[in-house]
Design a protein around this motif. Structure first.
Motif, PDB file in Angstrom:
ATOM      1  N   ASN A  12       0.383  -1.241  -0.318  1.00  0.00           N
ATOM      2  CA  ASN A  12      -0.227  -0.322   0.184  1.00  0.00           C
ATOM      3  C   ASN A  12       1.110   1.324  -0.240  1.00  0.00           C
ATOM      4  O   ASN A  12       0.522   2.692   0.112  1.00  0.00           O
ATOM      5  CB  ASN A  12      -1.378  -0.006   0.793  1.00  0.00           C
ATOM      6  CG  ASN A  12      -0.750   0.115   2.537  1.00  0.00           C
ATOM      7  OD1 ASN A  12       0.953   0.180   2.724  1.00  0.00           O
ATOM      8  ND2 ASN A  12      -0.748   0.257   3.292  1.00  0.00           N
ATOM      9  N   ASP A  13       2.072   1.299   0.103  1.00  0.00           N
ATOM     10  CA  ASP A  13       2.966   2.624   0.033  1.00  0.00           C
ATOM     11  C   ASP A  13       3.053   2.531  -1.584  1.00  0.00           C
ATOM     12  O   ASP A  13       3.968   4.184  -1.949  1.00  0.00           O
ATOM     13  CB  ASP A  13       4.255   1.907   0.714  1.00  0.00           C
ATOM     14  CG  ASP A  13       4.543   2.320   1.912  1.00  0.00           C
ATOM     15  OD1 ASP A  13       3.534   1.992   2.574  1.00  0.00           O
ATOM     16  OD2 ASP A  13       5.077   1.192   2.410  1.00  0.00           O
ATOM     17  N   ILE A  14       3.338   1.525  -2.596  1.00  0.00           N
ATOM     18  CA  ILE A  14       3.387   1.601  -3.759  1.00  0.00           C
ATOM     19  C   ILE A  14       2.838   3.115  -4.756  1.00  0.00           C
ATOM     20  O   ILE A  14       3.794   3.568  -5.494  1.00  0.00           O
ATOM     21  CB  ILE A  14       3.474   0.483  -4.794  1.00  0.00           C
ATOM     22  CG1 ILE A  14       4.571  -1.089  -3.820  1.00  0.00           C
ATOM     23  CG2 ILE A  14       3.260   0.519  -6.274  1.00  0.00           C
ATOM     24  CD1 ILE A  14       4.395  -1.908  -4.335  1.00  0.00           C
ATOM     25  N   GLN A  15       1.879   3.671  -4.428  1.00  0.00           N
ATOM     26  CA  GLN A  15       1.376   4.703  -5.144  1.00  0.00           C
ATOM     27  C   GLN A  15       2.324   5.577  -4.620  1.00  0.00           C
ATOM     28  O   GLN A  15       2.847   6.578  -5.493  1.00  0.00           O
ATOM     29  CB  GLN A  15      -0.028   4.651  -5.251  1.00  0.00           C
ATOM     30  CG  GLN A  15      -0.557   5.894  -5.956  1.00  0.00           C
ATOM     31  CD  GLN A  15      -0.381   5.913  -6.463  1.00  0.00           C
ATOM     32  OE1 GLN A  15      -0.999   4.961  -7.393  1.00  0.00           O
ATOM     33  NE2 GLN A  15      -0.049   6.964  -7.966  1.00  0.00           N
ATOM     34  N   GLU A  33      14.593   7.657 -16.656  1.00  0.00           N
ATOM     35  CA  GLU A  33      13.650   7.410 -17.071  1.00  0.00           C
ATOM     36  C   GLU A  33      12.870   9.061 -16.959  1.00  0.00           C
ATOM     37  O   GLU A  33      12.855   9.750 -17.053  1.00  0.00           O
ATOM     38  CB  GLU A  33      12.557   6.876 -15.959  1.00  0.00           C
ATOM     39  CG  GLU A  33      11.266   6.111 -16.663  1.00  0.00           C
ATOM     40  CD  GLU A  33      11.358   5.230 -15.116  1.00  0.00           C
ATOM     41  OE1 GLU A  33      10.489   4.109 -15.762  1.00  0.00           O
ATOM     42  OE2 GLU A  33      11.932   5.319 -14.596  1.00  0.00           O
ATOM     43  N   ILE A  34      12.351   8.599 -18.352  1.00  0.00           N
ATOM     44  CA  ILE A  34      11.306   9.844 -19.195  1.00  0.00           C
ATOM     45  C   ILE A  34      10.199   9.594 -19.245  1.00  0.00           C
ATOM     46  O   ILE A  34       9.438  10.955 -19.033  1.00  0.00           O
ATOM     47  CB  ILE A  34      11.903   9.012 -20.752  1.00  0.00           C
ATOM     48  CG1 ILE A  34      13.195   9.606 -21.615  1.00  0.00           C
ATOM     49  CG2 ILE A  34      10.822  10.838 -21.036  1.00  0.00           C
ATOM     50  CD1 ILE A  34      14.344  10.366 -21.268  1.00  0.00           C
ATOM     51  N   ASP A  35       9.250   8.448 -19.393  1.00  0.00           N
ATOM     52  CA  ASP A  35       7.966   7.915 -19.001  1.00  0.00           C
ATOM     53  C   ASP A  35       8.085   8.100 -17.563  1.00  0.00           C
ATOM     54  O   ASP A  35       8.230   7.076 -17.475  1.00  0.00           O
ATOM     55  CB  ASP A  35       7.401   7.844 -19.956  1.00  0.00           C
ATOM     56  CG  ASP A  35       7.208   8.214 -21.198  1.00  0.00           C
ATOM     57  OD1 ASP A  35       7.692   9.766 -21.886  1.00  0.00           O
ATOM     58  OD2 ASP A  35       7.304   7.368 -22.034  1.00  0.00           O
ATOM     59  N   VAL A  36       6.667   8.522 -17.245  1.00  0.00           N
ATOM     60  CA  VAL A  36       6.050   7.826 -15.604  1.00  0.00           C
ATOM     61  C   VAL A  36       5.469   5.988 -16.009  1.00  0.00           C
ATOM     62  O   VAL A  36       4.917   6.611 -16.537  1.00  0.00           O
ATOM     63  CB  VAL A  36       5.062   8.946 -14.868  1.00  0.00           C
ATOM     64  CG1 VAL A  36       4.610   8.318 -13.629  1.00  0.00           C
ATOM     65  CG2 VAL A  36       5.941  10.354 -14.386  1.00  0.00           C
ATOM     66  N   PHE A  42       4.586  -0.513 -12.120  1.00  0.00           N
ATOM     67  CA  PHE A  42       6.402   0.073 -11.125  1.00  0.00           C
ATOM     68  C   PHE A  42       6.114  -0.639  -9.906  1.00  0.00           C
ATOM     69  O   PHE A  42       7.238  -1.074  -9.554  1.00  0.00           O
ATOM     70  CB  PHE A  42       5.649   1.571 -10.437  1.00  0.00           C
ATOM     71  CG  PHE A  42       6.502   2.068  -9.174  1.00  0.00           C
ATOM     72  CD1 PHE A  42       8.111   2.595 -10.017  1.00  0.00           C
ATOM     73  CD2 PHE A  42       6.298   2.242  -8.011  1.00  0.00           C
ATOM     74  CE1 PHE A  42       8.686   3.107  -9.463  1.00  0.00           C
ATOM     75  CE2 PHE A  42       7.552   2.758  -7.627  1.00  0.00           C
ATOM     76  CZ  PHE A  42       8.835   3.308  -7.888  1.00  0.00           C
ATOM     77  N   SER A  43       4.690  -1.460  -9.763  1.00  0.00           N
ATOM     78  CA  SER A  43       4.428  -2.448  -8.659  1.00  0.00           C
ATOM     79  C   SER A  43       5.231  -3.870  -8.819  1.00  0.00           C
ATOM     80  O   SER A  43       5.420  -3.936  -7.451  1.00  0.00           O
ATOM     81  CB  SER A  43       2.987  -2.393  -8.762  1.00  0.00           C
ATOM     82  OG  SER A  43       2.516  -1.513  -8.190  1.00  0.00           O
ATOM     83  N   LEU A  47       8.643  -4.971  -6.540  1.00  0.00           N
ATOM     84  CA  LEU A  47       7.850  -6.894  -5.626  1.00  0.00           C
ATOM     85  C   LEU A  47       9.102  -7.688  -6.219  1.00  0.00           C
ATOM     86  O   LEU A  47       9.573  -8.663  -5.316  1.00  0.00           O
ATOM     87  CB  LEU A  47       6.604  -6.993  -6.181  1.00  0.00           C
ATOM     88  CG  LEU A  47       5.481  -6.074  -5.416  1.00  0.00           C
ATOM     89  CD1 LEU A  47       4.197  -6.523  -5.759  1.00  0.00           C
ATOM     90  CD2 LEU A  47       5.372  -6.250  -3.919  1.00  0.00           C
ATOM     91  N   THR A  48       9.740  -7.081  -7.451  1.00  0.00           N
ATOM     92  CA  THR A  48      10.949  -8.063  -7.997  1.00  0.00           C
ATOM     93  C   THR A  48      11.889  -7.513  -7.004  1.00  0.00           C
ATOM     94  O   THR A  48      13.210  -8.755  -6.624  1.00  0.00           O
ATOM     95  CB  THR A  48      11.340  -7.527  -9.837  1.00  0.00           C
ATOM     96  OG1 THR A  48      10.277  -7.946 -10.030  1.00  0.00           O
ATOM     97  CG2 THR A  48      12.136  -7.987 -10.002  1.00  0.00           C
ATOM     98  N   ILE A  49      12.717  -6.278  -6.547  1.00  0.00           N
ATOM     99  CA  ILE A  49      13.249  -5.800  -5.645  1.00  0.00           C
ATOM    100  C   ILE A  49      13.220  -6.756  -4.877  1.00  0.00           C
ATOM    101  O   ILE A  49      14.134  -6.917  -4.208  1.00  0.00           O
ATOM    102  CB  ILE A  49      13.857  -4.915  -5.737  1.00  0.00           C
ATOM    103  CG1 ILE A  49      13.925  -3.581  -6.508  1.00  0.00           C
ATOM    104  CG2 ILE A  49      14.888  -3.940  -4.492  1.00  0.00           C
ATOM    105  CD1 ILE A  49      14.367  -2.508  -7.182  1.00  0.00           C
TER     106      ILE A  49
END
Length: 182
Positions: A12-15, A33-36, A42-43, A47-49
């Motif tokens: 729930n912190d990801i946003q 990075e150019i585009d958000v 991003f989630s 989660l991969t990291i």
């Protein structure tokens, strides 16, 4: 900052993490990075990291004010003793010791994982970040020229390195962050 709380990032912190990062994507060469990215993309990154490394948040009165994480320097097994770190602070919470607390906590976890070398890749123009990392004992080991183009400007990057342990033979076994006894 007595009311600053450092925790392991939760779903729930990801946003909020993406909002902080998105600001730098749109307004700074701190990231190339150019585009958000979408929240789903991003989630998946976070989660991969988190499958192997710590991903931390800093909050003041439940407001997310920054984040920091370790990630693989490279993916081959021999690189397990090295990692790359990343840190971003909410642009309204700079110079309040939040970054120092995040990095201190992150480095404590990294040491427990038996990682020996920490690396940071920083845009050369980001002098505040360079100074911040050098304050933590990082030293410049590489300078790449004009390797990123963003906001109508070519940017250099620096690679900085911090050695945090002894390189014994054999080394202590790498410990996945999720296997640490916290």
């Amino acid at each position: 900052m007595d009311n600053l709380v450092i925790n392991i990032a939760e779903k729930n912190d990801i946003q909020d993490i993406l909002e902080i990062y998105g600001y730098y994507i749109l307004n700074s060469p701190a990231t190339f990075e150019i585009d958000v990215p979408s929240i789903n993309e991003f989630s998946a990154r976070v989660l991969t990291i988190q499958k192997k490394y710590p991903y931390l948040t800093a909050k003041i009165d439940n407001k997310l004010t920054g984040f920091a994480y370790a990630a693989p320097l490279r993916t081959r097994k021999a690189y397990d003793y090295s990692c790359e770190t990343t840190i971003y602070l909410h642009h309204e919470y700079l110079n309040k010791s939040i970054g120092s607390r995040l990095y201190t906590t992150l480095f404590d976890y990294i040491k427990k994982m038996n990682i020996l070398n920490i690396y940071a890749c920083i845009t050369y123009a980001n002098t505040e970040s360079v100074f911040f990392h050098k304050k933590f004992g990082f030293q410049e080991v590489a300078h790449f020229h004009n390797c990123g183009y963003k906001h109508d400007t070519w940017h250099d990057i620096l690679w900085l390195e911090k050695i945090i342990g002894n390189h014994t033979i054999p080394p202590a076994t790498f410990i996945n962050f999720n296997d640490l006894k916290l």
